[in-house]
Design a protein around this motif. Structure first.
Motif, PDB file in Angstrom:
ATOM      1  N   ILE A 266       8.328  -5.744   5.338  1.00  0.00           N
ATOM      2  CA  ILE A 266       7.957  -5.212   6.654  1.00  0.00           C
ATOM      3  C   ILE A 266       7.410  -6.326   7.538  1.00  0.00           C
ATOM      4  CG2 ILE A 266       6.326  -3.704   7.866  1.00  0.00           C
ATOM      5  CD1 ILE A 266       6.545  -1.798   5.408  1.00  0.00           C
ATOM      6  N   LEU A 267       6.439  -7.075   7.024  1.00  0.00           N
ATOM      7  CA  LEU A 267       5.805  -8.121   7.826  1.00  0.00           C
ATOM      8  C   LEU A 267       6.746  -9.301   8.060  1.00  0.00           C
ATOM      9  CD1 LEU A 267       3.267  -8.813   9.376  1.00  0.00           C
ATOM     10  CD2 LEU A 267       2.366  -9.895   7.304  1.00  0.00           C
ATOM     11  N   SER A 268       7.517  -9.689   7.060  1.00  0.00           N
ATOM     12  CA  SER A 268       8.416 -10.832   7.248  1.00  0.00           C
ATOM     13  C   SER A 268       9.506 -10.502   8.276  1.00  0.00           C
ATOM     14  CB  SER A 268       9.027 -11.292   5.926  1.00  0.00           C
ATOM     15  OG  SER A 268       9.921 -10.344   5.407  1.00  0.00           O
ATOM     16  N   ASP A 269      10.034  -9.274   8.255  1.00  0.00           N
ATOM     17  CA  ASP A 269      11.033  -8.884   9.249  1.00  0.00           C
ATOM     18  C   ASP A 269      10.454  -8.924  10.658  1.00  0.00           C
ATOM     19  OD1 ASP A 269      12.911  -8.519   7.264  1.00  0.00           O
ATOM     20  OD2 ASP A 269      12.748  -6.328   7.237  1.00  0.00           O
TER      21      ASP A 269
ATOM     22  N   LEU B  99       2.376  -1.356   4.838  1.00  0.00           N
ATOM     23  CA  LEU B  99       1.480  -2.504   4.960  1.00  0.00           C
ATOM     24  C   LEU B  99       0.078  -2.086   4.556  1.00  0.00           C
ATOM     25  CD1 LEU B  99       2.292  -4.136   8.420  1.00  0.00           C
ATOM     26  CD2 LEU B  99       2.547  -5.169   6.175  1.00  0.00           C
ATOM     27  N   PRO B 100      -0.676  -2.981   3.955  1.00  0.00           N
ATOM     28  CA  PRO B 100      -2.081  -2.678   3.702  1.00  0.00           C
ATOM     29  C   PRO B 100      -2.813  -2.513   5.035  1.00  0.00           C
ATOM     30  CG  PRO B 100      -1.407  -4.701   2.591  1.00  0.00           C
ATOM     31  CD  PRO B 100      -0.292  -4.280   3.462  1.00  0.00           C
ATOM     32  N   TYR B 101      -3.790  -1.629   5.089  1.00  0.00           N
ATOM     33  CA  TYR B 101      -4.506  -1.397   6.351  1.00  0.00           C
ATOM     34  C   TYR B 101      -5.164  -2.675   6.863  1.00  0.00           C
ATOM     35  CZ  TYR B 101      -8.928  -1.249   3.798  1.00  0.00           C
ATOM     36  OH  TYR B 101     -10.010  -1.579   3.028  1.00  0.00           O
ATOM     37  N   GLU B 102      -5.544  -3.592   5.969  1.00  0.00           N
ATOM     38  CA  GLU B 102      -6.189  -4.842   6.396  1.00  0.00           C
ATOM     39  C   GLU B 102      -5.239  -5.746   7.177  1.00  0.00           C
ATOM     40  OE1 GLU B 102      -7.732  -4.218   2.053  1.00  0.00           O
ATOM     41  OE2 GLU B 102      -5.860  -3.970   3.133  1.00  0.00           O
TER      42      GLU B 102
ATOM     43  N   TRP C 198       0.824  -1.186   0.000  1.00  0.00           N
ATOM     44  CA  TRP C 198       0.000   0.000   0.000  1.00  0.00           C
ATOM     45  C   TRP C 198       0.868   1.250   0.000  1.00  0.00           C
ATOM     46  CZ3 TRP C 198      -4.513   1.536  -1.255  1.00  0.00           C
ATOM     47  CH2 TRP C 198      -5.007   2.745  -0.812  1.00  0.00           C
ATOM     48  N   ASN C 199       0.503   2.226  -0.807  1.00  0.00           N
ATOM     49  CA  ASN C 199       1.182   3.516  -0.828  1.00  0.00           C
ATOM     50  C   ASN C 199       2.694   3.343  -1.022  1.00  0.00           C
ATOM     51  OD1 ASN C 199       1.274   6.262  -0.815  1.00  0.00           O
ATOM     52  ND2 ASN C 199       1.287   6.463   1.403  1.00  0.00           N
TER      53      ASN C 199
END
Length: 161
Positions: A103-106, A63-66, A58-59
């Protein structure tokens, strides 16, 4: 083997990728559960042998807001050794393509997840059907589920289509 596939999708590409992975895992004899990330609690991942997480970016670099609530819940439970593989769609022309995955994997690595380095990324303007074509041309899929469960780190680089 029990496999969880969680995803968020804006354009539909990431969802199509999730369906392709679901079909391939079922064909390999796995029990597969697929849900949107904004509808599940993160602690459900402990019940599975392997989890696939799919995100769009996103952007450009967020991260996507969801996925925000899912991301926040990661610190609440011990996930030591839970195996996770990532896939997603984004603009591969950016300096940080598919940054949401990074971001999420880290963050998941930080909290004990075993995150596989092999990531399937497709360009946002590509069709997810390219992922199916890519998967059908490669014998890697045959070995993917076995290698992930056995923690064999054979494929280390991202696959760009």
């Amino acid at each position: 083997m029990k496999v969880f596939i969680g995803y968020v999708s804006l354009s539909g590409n990431t969802e199509k990728m999730a369906v392709i992975i679901k079909n391939r895992m079922k064909a390999a004899g796995c029990k597969v559960y697929m849900e949107r990330l904004d509808t599940v609690e993160v602690d459900i991942l402990k019940d599975f042998d392997l989890a696939f997480i799919g995100l769009y970016t996103w952007n450009k670099e967020d991260l996507p807001y969801e996925a925000n609530e899912f991301n926040k819940e990661i610190e609440q439970v011990d996930f030591q050794g839970v195996k996770v593989a990532f896939f997603g769609a984004g603009d591969l022309t950016h300096t940080k393509p598919c940054a949401a995955i990074n971001i999420l994997s880290d963050r998941m690595k930080e909290y004990g997840f075993h995150v596989f380095e092999k990531i399937l990324k497709i360009h946002q303007e590509s069709s997810a059907d390219h992922a199916l074509i890519w998967g059908n041309k490669r014998k890697k899929w045959r070995f993917l589920s076995r290698n992930l469960v056995l923690s064999i780190q054979k494929y280390q680089k991202s696959a760009y289509l």
